[in-house]
Design a protein around this motif. Structure first.
Motif, mmCIF file in Angstrom:
data_model
loop_
_atom_site.group_PDB
_atom_site.id
_atom_site.type_symbol
_atom_site.label_atom_id
_atom_site.label_comp_id
_atom_site.label_asym_id
_atom_site.label_seq_id
_atom_site.Cartn_x
_atom_site.Cartn_y
_atom_site.Cartn_z
ATOM 1 N N GLY A 111 36.849 42.931 47.111
ATOM 2 C CA GLY A 111 38.120 42.528 46.534
ATOM 3 C C GLY A 111 39.168 43.613 46.697
ATOM 4 N N ARG A 123 43.789 43.863 41.218
ATOM 5 C CA ARG A 123 43.927 44.755 40.083
ATOM 6 C C ARG A 123 42.566 45.108 39.479
ATOM 7 N NH1 ARG A 123 46.266 43.988 34.727
ATOM 8 N NH2 ARG A 123 45.421 41.893 34.734
ATOM 9 N N VAL A 124 41.709 44.077 39.356
ATOM 10 C CA VAL A 124 40.405 44.296 38.729
ATOM 11 C C VAL A 124 39.561 45.235 39.575
ATOM 12 C CG1 VAL A 124 38.355 43.156 37.834
ATOM 13 C CG2 VAL A 124 40.551 41.988 37.768
ATOM 14 N N THR A 125 39.617 45.013 40.902
ATOM 15 C CA THR A 125 38.843 45.868 41.801
ATOM 16 C C THR A 125 39.286 47.315 41.668
ATOM 17 O OG1 THR A 125 38.889 44.000 43.298
ATOM 18 C CG2 THR A 125 38.038 46.074 44.167
ATOM 19 N N ARG A 162 40.752 48.747 39.204
ATOM 20 C CA ARG A 162 40.369 49.303 37.910
ATOM 21 C C ARG A 162 38.875 49.684 37.897
ATOM 22 N NH1 ARG A 162 42.624 50.457 32.992
ATOM 23 N NH2 ARG A 162 44.075 51.276 34.479
ATOM 24 N N LEU A 163 38.050 48.814 38.514
ATOM 25 C CA LEU A 163 36.617 49.122 38.611
ATOM 26 C C LEU A 163 36.400 50.448 39.328
ATOM 27 C CD1 LEU A 163 34.644 45.891 39.596
ATOM 28 C CD2 LEU A 163 34.048 47.505 37.801
ATOM 29 N N ASP A 175 26.898 37.074 28.201
ATOM 30 C CA ASP A 175 28.045 37.656 28.879
ATOM 31 C C ASP A 175 28.877 38.330 27.801
ATOM 32 O OD1 ASP A 175 29.561 38.168 31.096
ATOM 33 O OD2 ASP A 175 30.571 36.236 31.139
ATOM 34 N N PRO A 176 29.493 39.467 28.012
ATOM 35 C CA PRO A 176 29.450 40.363 29.173
ATOM 36 C C PRO A 176 28.137 41.155 29.271
ATOM 37 C CG PRO A 176 31.007 41.138 27.476
ATOM 38 C CD PRO A 176 30.337 39.924 26.939
ATOM 39 N N ILE A 177 28.081 42.029 30.288
ATOM 40 C CA ILE A 177 26.924 42.904 30.412
ATOM 41 C C ILE A 177 27.368 44.353 30.219
ATOM 42 C CG2 ILE A 177 25.634 41.347 31.915
ATOM 43 C CD1 ILE A 177 26.441 43.127 34.283
ATOM 44 N N ALA A 206 31.334 48.017 29.670
ATOM 45 C CA ALA A 206 31.060 46.587 29.536
ATOM 46 C C ALA A 206 31.918 45.833 30.537
ATOM 47 C CB ALA A 206 31.381 46.124 28.120
ATOM 48 N N MET A 207 31.354 44.832 31.185
ATOM 49 C CA MET A 207 32.133 43.997 32.096
ATOM 50 C C MET A 207 31.608 42.570 32.063
ATOM 51 S SD MET A 207 30.790 45.294 35.829
ATOM 52 C CE MET A 207 30.822 47.047 35.520
ATOM 53 N N ARG A 208 32.490 41.619 32.396
ATOM 54 C CA ARG A 208 32.044 40.230 32.445
ATOM 55 C C ARG A 208 31.265 40.024 33.742
ATOM 56 N NH1 ARG A 208 37.603 37.815 30.376
ATOM 57 N NH2 ARG A 208 37.356 38.233 28.157
ATOM 58 N N GLU A 212 33.122 39.914 36.928
ATOM 59 C CA GLU A 212 33.508 41.196 37.514
ATOM 60 C C GLU A 212 32.317 41.869 38.204
ATOM 61 O OE1 GLU A 212 36.707 41.080 34.094
ATOM 62 O OE2 GLU A 212 34.998 42.395 33.777
ATOM 63 N N PHE A 271 32.375 43.306 22.336
ATOM 64 C CA PHE A 271 31.306 43.031 23.309
ATOM 65 C C PHE A 271 30.477 41.830 22.853
ATOM 66 C CE2 PHE A 271 26.875 44.077 24.717
ATOM 67 C CZ PHE A 271 27.064 43.996 26.084
ATOM 68 N N PHE A 298 37.735 42.397 31.662
ATOM 69 C CA PHE A 298 37.155 42.791 30.384
ATOM 70 C C PHE A 298 36.577 44.195 30.489
ATOM 71 C CE2 PHE A 298 33.649 42.992 27.320
ATOM 72 C CZ PHE A 298 34.366 42.786 26.163
ATOM 73 N N LEU A 299 36.888 44.944 31.551
ATOM 74 C CA LEU A 299 36.321 46.270 31.699
ATOM 75 C C LEU A 299 36.629 47.093 30.465
ATOM 76 C CD1 LEU A 299 37.191 47.036 35.377
ATOM 77 C CD2 LEU A 299 34.991 46.422 34.375
ATOM 78 N N MET A 300 35.608 47.372 29.677
ATOM 79 C CA MET A 300 35.841 48.071 28.417
ATOM 80 C C MET A 300 34.757 49.107 28.224
ATOM 81 S SD MET A 300 36.058 46.403 24.631
ATOM 82 C CE MET A 300 34.316 46.048 24.663
#
Lengths: 86, 657
Positions: free
Chosen positions: A32, A35-37, A39-40, A61-63, A73-75, A78, B326, B441-443
């Motif tokens: 990807g 924006r999400v990529t 940020r990751l 979900d999330p994990i 934590a991410m969904r 993601e 979470f 949701f990156l937290m």
């Protein structure tokens, strides 16, 4: 063409979603360009880094992923963009 | 050079990741003389305070907690504007103090590498070293400093250790130009060139950390992980979350009521005392019933706000808040909201005001506004007197299926109705007005830590002060307007005299006079004016007056009805006199003003309507515009009208009422 739900690829890679809980994997690519990529990647999930799925939330979900000594934590949506190899 | 630098105001910016101990350090460096405001035009908070640097005072600016300066969020955009000197009213900082958590070194240093790129001198303040060393790891601070080519200072905000050294290093760097420590060698095999910079930064960080830190892998099973196993467990985790929420709820719902009652009684007593000590007339009435009662109406929220923010600060500072988000994210994301919206919404069952103030933890503006817009649908404690009066008057002693009290069932139904409408509205808002791709949701799930008492208390007091300063003024102004609506026009001078005579005679005459005054006031005229609109809901103009006055606060409905029905304003919702008066009330053409169906309709109206000026004031402050509170008032009133209309007309069609 890669699909995001592929469990195990030809070269032994899988998406982070499919990494069993507790197993340590190494990131091979983060797909990807949005924006999400970004940020990751900025959070330190870049190719070469080791990751471990610590647990998932009660509703699946999330994990929670351990990376660079902290917990993120991410969904699942993601985590699907992250390719890992055990 | 030194003398000219001393003459101009020195500006230092404090930057760092969330959870790195930045706020604790800021409090420790500046003490209590902090200023909190918003950056112009946005709701990002601007905190600053004086910091003594070797004799001269510098202005220390606390930037919002951030992971990166590449502006994906509003916080990050503001922070990079401050650092580059583009933010109006703030000079470009002379030095940036980067707060870096030693237990999470690599990711914390990422922000530092970005700061280097801005060409501003950076001093690294290394926090949490004690924890890091207790885990068996060691860190060579000199080596890290050499690798980063910038000073690194060990600090402990709680004990104050390192403060002096930090001030010296910062002072030394003022006016210097930093040496960019890393070369932007771009790795060759990168698919997306925009990502190359990120890889280069982490490459540099990995080298620096490898040279200066020795990790002890044996002790990697940290206490925090063990706690987390329980707190995010499928069963225990959810059970504990429910228990914590119950505790929060109990606190703001019932424990806050004692100080609130005291405040109410206190302001009532002050008002009475002022009235008694002044010659009767408009001035005395304005002072006691308008201004003092209005101030009381603002201050009465303080116990709830202080208590809720005590909990929120404790939960945030300990690291639990991220876990709650979470746990709940899956449920909340079904309606398009973030996991972090859960606690503000739950708090809103006690009172929407602290609940709305608590939405600040939600980073995405659209998610936050959606949460704010639905928070008032949660049945708050101010609705209870309304529900109680209606149930006590029309449904007391009745049962459903022979054993369930009808009052309890109705009460539950009102809560459920609020939640259902909130869910529906959230889903619609997220598809229309506040449409946005689902935010990531990156937290971070930070390690559990003992909360810092000072940080917690300071946060609590800051929230309370901001509420008084910003929302308080609006609430006071609206209370005075509402008072005037019910006070004017006065009858002739004769009425004033007869008022005095009545006061000297029996209380019934007094009640009669108060009732007549209200009916003839502007509010009374407004009641007549809106009667055609509310007649389809089964309400007459007297109920209309109560609807208008209860805009001050929902529970005011009860005291207004008491005044209109001549039973005196001090009756509470379970008073038998008031219950009887409501039952006996007649419309102008002699029919009973109330039926059980009218009561139910009124309850539905109160679940859904935005009958609370204080909420409006807080939404004005939290969204920084009048657009959203006005939108909120309009759409909620529309939904309430439709809901009440369906209830009343549907009930009539089915043969009730």
């Amino acid at each position: 063409m890669e699909t995001s739900t592929r469990a195990v690829g030809s070269s032994g890679t899988m998406t982070l979603t499919h990494l069993p809980i507790g197993k340590v994997g190494r990131v091979t690519s983060v797909r990807g360009s949005g924006r999400v990529t970004r940020r990751l990647l900025e959070m330190g999930v870049i190719p070469g880094v080791t990751v471990q799925v610590v647990k998932m939330a009660p509703f699946g979900d999330p994990i929670e992923v351990r990376v660079r000594g902290y917990n993120l934590a991410m969904r699942r949506s993601e985590a699907d963009a992250i390719e890992v190899v055990i | 050079m030194a003398s000219s630098a001393r003459k101009k105001q020195i500006t230092i910016a404090l930057a760092g990741n969330p959870n790195a101990g930045k706020t604790t350090l800021f409090n420790s460096l500046t003490g209590l003389r902090q200023k909190v405001a918003n950056y112009p035009g946005v709701t990002v908070e601007r905190k600053e305070g004086p910091w003594q640097l070797n004799g001269s005072s510098a202005d220390l600016i606390d930037l919002p907690g951030l992971y990166s300066l590449e502006a994906t969020s509003l916080d990050e955009q503001i922070a990079s504007q401050v650092i580059t000197g583009e933010q109006a009213g703030i000079p470009k900082p002379d030095v940036v103090v980067a707060v870096v958590d030693a237990t999470n070194l690599e990711r914390n240093l990422y922000l530092v590498t970005q700061l280097f790129e801005f060409g501003i001198p950076v001093v690294v303040a290394l926090t949490m070293i004690n924890i890091f060393e207790k885990q068996g790891h060691t860190i060579d601070v000199e080596m890290l400093s050499a690798m980063l080519k910038t000073p690194v200072v060990r600090v402990n905000a709680r004990s104050g250790r390192g403060r002096k050294e930090l001030a010296e290093k910062v002072h030394d760097l003022i006016g210097t130009t930093p040496e960019t420590p890393y070369l932007e060698e771009l790795p060759a095999d990168v698919e997306d060139p925009r990502h190359a910079k990120i890889f280069a930064r982490y490459q540099f960080i990995s080298n620096a950390v490898q040279e200066s830190v020795w990790h002890n892998d044996a002790k990697s099973h940290r206490l925090s992980d063990k706690i987390d196993k329980v707190l995010t467990h499928k069963v225990f985790g959810l059970a504990i979350l429910v228990l914590i929420l119950l505790l929060v709820f109990q606190t703001i719902f019932s424990w806050a009521s004692l100080p609130m009652d005291l405040l109410e009684k206190g302001f009532g007593a002050i008002g009475d005392a002022v009235k008694a000590s002044m010659p009767p007339g408009i001035l005395a009435d304005l002072l006691s019933d308008g201004i003092i009662a209005g101030v009381g109406g603002v201050v009465v929220f303080l116990p709830q706000i202080l208590l809720l923010f005590l909990f929120i600060s404790l939960l945030e500072d300990s690291g639990y808040m991220a876990r709650a988000a979470f746990l709940m994210d899956k449920l909340m994301s079904r309606v398009g909201l973030h996991g972090k919206a859960f606690l503000p919404l739950i708090s809103s069952f006690a009172c929407a005001i602290p609940g709305i103030m608590a939405t600040r933890t939600i980073e995405s503006r659209r998610d936050r506004f959606a949460t704010i817009l639905i928070a008032p649908f949660m049945s708050c404690s101010a609705r209870l007197p309304v529900y109680t009066l209606m149930i006590a008057t029309f449904f007391a002693g009745r049962t459903v299926f022979g054993f369930l009290s009808m009052g309890a069932v109705l009460m539950l139904a009102m809560y459920a109705l609020g939640i259902l409408v909130a869910v529906a509205v959230a889903a619609i808002l997220k598809r229309t007005l506040l449409k946005a791709p689902p935010p990531p949701f990156l937290m971070e799930l930070p390690p559990y830590r003992l909360p810092n008492l000072r940080t917690v208390l300071q946060n609590m007091l800051t929230r309370a002060w901001l509420f008084l300063k910003r929302a308080g003024t609006v609430i006071l102004a609206i209370s005075i307007i509402l008072w005037a609506l019910m006070y004017f026009p006065r009858g002739s001078q004769q009425t004033a005299v007869s008022d005095q005579q009545a006061a000297a005679e029996q209380p019934t005459n007094d009640n009669q006079a108060a009732s007549e005054q209200l009916k003839n006031s502007f509010a009374g005229k407004l009641g007549h004016l809106i009667e055609p609109a509310i007649r389809p809901l089964g309400f007459d103009w007297k109920i209309g007056i109560a609807l208008i006055s209860s805009f001050a606060a929902r529970e005011v409905l009860v005291s207004t009805l008491s005044i209109i029905y001549n039973v005196g304003k001090d009756e509470d919702a379970q008073s038998q006199t008031l219950v009887q008066a409501v039952k006996d009330a007649k419309t102008d053409d002699g029919r009973p003003a109330w039926t059980p169906l009218t009561a139910l309709t009124l309850m539905v109206f109160f679940v859904l309507a935005m009958q609370c000026m204080s909420t409006i004031a807080v939404v004005r402050r939290e969204t920084n515009s009048w657009r959203w509170p006005i939108f909120m008032l309009s759409y909620m009133t529309a939904i309430a009208y439709i809901g009440a209309f369906i209830t009343y007309q549907g009930g009539k069609a089915l043969g009730f009422g």
